[in-house]
Design an enzyme around this catalytic site. Sequence first.
Site: not given
Length: 314
Positions: A12, A32, A99, A127, A131, A182, A235, A245-246
């Site tokens: 993202f 990182r 989130k 929202g 990605a 959500k 969302d 969606s993970r």
Amino acid sequence: MNRVDIAGAGAFGTALAITLARAGAEVTLWARAGASEMQAARENTRRLPGHRFPDGLRVTGEIADLMADVLLIAVPTQKLHEVLPILPGHAGTVISCAKGIHLTTGLSPCQLISRDLPGVAAGVLTGPSFAVDIAAGLPTALTLALPDDTQGAALQDRLSSPALRLYRSTDLVGAELGGALKNVIAIAAGAVMGAGLGESARAALMARGFAEMRRVAAFRGAQDDTLAGLSGFGDLVLTCTSDKSRNYRHGQALAGARPLDPAATVEGAATAQELSAHAELDTPIADAVAALCQGRVSVQDVMAELLNRPLKQE
């Protein structure tokens, strides 16, 4: 020159960096690990392969390079406490792109920012979005929430692009809760579909899940209209219906429909656990998801318990 810094080079954060640089901003993206490789390849081959970096995007492994007055933090909620204390402190506005609810403190990302970076203006960008869609330049609409609407309007102009349309809000609590809650419902929706219970059952779960989201949001002081917008209902629809969606995929895996991905960030699991710790809230779906994620119950047990709840008026 519009300069924006982004901390966190996951999918993202990378997608936001690409779309902002494509729109003409000068973007520094902090990673990182693997910064030099990304800078050389001009692509995030591990998290977002196939999307080339525009010329205005620079990747760095030095967090001290984040010098812009606006900083977006695209780090998972459960890792924010590791990153916030090491930020250089130049930004006047810090926008969370995370989130969830921090499990050990019960704080939201913006509350963590305000605690660890006193004096900055904390906001959230949230929202219905994936990605890969943002990076590909596909039309996406998000909520930008800041308590000061004048500040929000100025930042709305800076962060919007032809394909990324931002709607602003002053309800920071509601915008953050919509994005956090959500994910819990998305895990449940994935479990419903993974268990072969059908799309009608998923629709019922989403409707009752949305009612649960509104109850929690009202309890925590959010405006109800915010939950009906992009950061809540919008969302919810996206993450409960897509394999991208993970959290949804995690629910499918818990039902045995696909392998578990131990490397995936599944914020809904921690959020469900935090919600279930509050006995004063009526959160049967969050309670069930927490138990399911912790391996205390099976999908069949969860569905039997939910279906046996007393009938009541909607």
